[in-house]
Design a protein around this motif. Structure first.
Motif, PDB file in Angstrom:
ATOM      1  N   LYS A 127       0.855  -1.188   0.000  1.00 18.30           N
ATOM      2  CA  LYS A 127       0.000   0.000   0.000  1.00 18.30           C
ATOM      3  C   LYS A 127       0.888   1.234   0.000  1.00 18.30           C
ATOM      4  O   LYS A 127       1.768   1.371   0.864  1.00 18.30           O
ATOM      5  CB  LYS A 127      -0.903  -0.002   1.232  1.00 18.30           C
ATOM      6  CG  LYS A 127      -1.882   1.136   1.277  1.00 18.30           C
ATOM      7  CD  LYS A 127      -2.800   1.030   2.478  1.00 18.30           C
ATOM      8  CE  LYS A 127      -3.746   2.200   2.479  1.00 18.30           C
ATOM      9  NZ  LYS A 127      -4.631   2.166   3.636  1.00 18.30           N
ATOM     10  N   LYS A 130       4.521   0.742   0.386  1.00 15.72           N
ATOM     11  CA  LYS A 130       4.973   0.115   1.632  1.00 15.72           C
ATOM     12  C   LYS A 130       4.546  -1.348   1.660  1.00 15.72           C
ATOM     13  O   LYS A 130       3.509  -1.715   1.116  1.00 15.72           O
ATOM     14  CB  LYS A 130       4.389   0.841   2.836  1.00 15.72           C
ATOM     15  CG  LYS A 130       4.829   2.278   2.936  1.00 15.72           C
ATOM     16  CD  LYS A 130       4.133   3.000   4.055  1.00 15.72           C
ATOM     17  CE  LYS A 130       4.551   4.461   4.021  1.00 15.72           C
ATOM     18  NZ  LYS A 130       3.829   5.247   4.982  1.00 15.72           N
ATOM     19  N   LEU A 132       3.215  -4.365   3.917  1.00 16.81           N
ATOM     20  CA  LEU A 132       2.493  -4.592   5.165  1.00 16.81           C
ATOM     21  C   LEU A 132       2.399  -6.086   5.435  1.00 16.81           C
ATOM     22  O   LEU A 132       2.190  -6.883   4.513  1.00 16.81           O
ATOM     23  CB  LEU A 132       1.086  -4.004   5.098  1.00 16.81           C
ATOM     24  CG  LEU A 132       0.970  -2.499   4.843  1.00 16.81           C
ATOM     25  CD1 LEU A 132      -0.490  -2.096   4.679  1.00 16.81           C
ATOM     26  CD2 LEU A 132       1.601  -1.717   5.976  1.00 16.81           C
ATOM     27  N   ASP A 135      -1.364  -5.789   9.548  1.00 14.66           N
ATOM     28  CA  ASP A 135      -1.432  -4.327   9.553  1.00 14.66           C
ATOM     29  C   ASP A 135      -0.104  -3.683   9.930  1.00 14.66           C
ATOM     30  O   ASP A 135      -0.019  -2.463  10.062  1.00 14.66           O
ATOM     31  CB  ASP A 135      -2.521  -3.852  10.532  1.00 14.66           C
ATOM     32  CG  ASP A 135      -3.916  -4.220  10.048  1.00 14.66           C
ATOM     33  OD1 ASP A 135      -4.141  -4.196   8.819  1.00 14.66           O
ATOM     34  OD2 ASP A 135      -4.775  -4.538  10.894  1.00 14.66           O
ATOM     35  N   GLU A 137       3.621  -2.350   9.384  1.00 15.59           N
ATOM     36  CA  GLU A 137       4.426  -1.830   8.280  1.00 15.59           C
ATOM     37  C   GLU A 137       5.870  -2.294   8.418  1.00 15.59           C
ATOM     38  O   GLU A 137       6.440  -2.275   9.514  1.00 15.59           O
ATOM     39  CB  GLU A 137       4.379  -0.296   8.294  1.00 15.59           C
ATOM     40  CG  GLU A 137       5.172   0.337   7.166  1.00 15.59           C
ATOM     41  CD  GLU A 137       5.138   1.856   7.203  1.00 15.59           C
ATOM     42  OE1 GLU A 137       6.104   2.462   6.714  1.00 15.59           O
ATOM     43  OE2 GLU A 137       4.156   2.432   7.732  1.00 15.59           O
ATOM     44  N   ILE A 153       9.463  -4.708  11.677  1.00 14.48           N
ATOM     45  CA  ILE A 153       8.093  -4.203  11.556  1.00 14.48           C
ATOM     46  C   ILE A 153       7.716  -3.339  12.755  1.00 14.48           C
ATOM     47  O   ILE A 153       8.353  -3.408  13.801  1.00 14.48           O
ATOM     48  CB  ILE A 153       7.082  -5.363  11.369  1.00 14.48           C
ATOM     49  CG1 ILE A 153       7.149  -6.357  12.536  1.00 14.48           C
ATOM     50  CG2 ILE A 153       7.314  -6.058  10.026  1.00 14.48           C
ATOM     51  CD1 ILE A 153       6.095  -7.478  12.464  1.00 14.48           C
TER      52      ILE A 153
END
Length: 187
Positions: A127, A130, A132, A135, A137, A153
């Motif tokens: 997204k 990025k 993922l 949820d 990153e 992360i």
């Protein structure tokens, strides 16, 4: 708590460098996933959790792994972290949910589910440029180790707690280390 973390960190350092399961192909200067985590201050809480469940040898072993490594800030955001760290079974489930068998750099990750060594899937998506994981990153990708790759992360991934009890066998990590040893002996 800082003193306890320092003591545990020192114990992990001693365990990983003295591990009889260290992968020979890493060579004396090769850094395993465990070595990289220990050397990275922002992963010290992860190191504590890995040591708590005696999994240092697993990520120093003979198989390649991809580790989605929550940084210290991610662990700091876990509600009731001190209580979580007291539950060894829960910590084992959480750690296993962050490890995928095989080495997958960020350019090899594909959108969709990826099965962790816990037996549950994490969802990889992209997204706004990025990567993922569920949820979380990916803040730092493709930290190469001689036995896999680490992606740092920003969140701790929480597995489903509605799993079949057979999937959460306490001996899973020990069994995987035994498999690693067998793989090495067959070489």
């Amino acid at each position: 708590m800082p003193y306890l973390k320092s003591c545990i960190f020192a114990a992990v350092v001693g365990l990983s460098f003295g591990s009889p399961l260290r992968r020979e192909t890493c060579g004396p200067d090769g850094k395993t996933i465990a070595d990289l985590a220990i050397a990275t201050e922002q992963l010290s809480t992860l190191v504590t959790a890995v040591q708590l469940i005696d999994a240092v040898a697993l990520i120093s072993g003979f198989k390649d792994y991809t580790v989605f490594a929550p940084n210290n800030d991610a662990f700091a955001n876990v509600e009731g972290l001190e209580e979580v760290l007291k539950d060894k079974d829960l910590v084992a489930k959480i750690i296993k949910y962050h490890i995928v068998e095989g080495e997958f750099s960020s350019d090899e990750l594909k959108e969709g589910p990826v099965t962790t060594i816990l037996g549950q899937d994490v969802d990889i998506s992209f997204k706004d440029g990025k990567v993922l994981v569920n949820d979380a990153e990916v803040l730092m990708a493709d930290i190469a180790a001689c036995n896999g790759v680490v992606h740092v992360i920003d969140s701790v991934l929480m597995p489903s707690m509605d799993m079949d009890d057979d999937m959460m066998d306490d001996d899973t990590i020990d069994d995987m280390m035994d498999d690693d040893t067998m793989d090495h002996d067959d070489m």
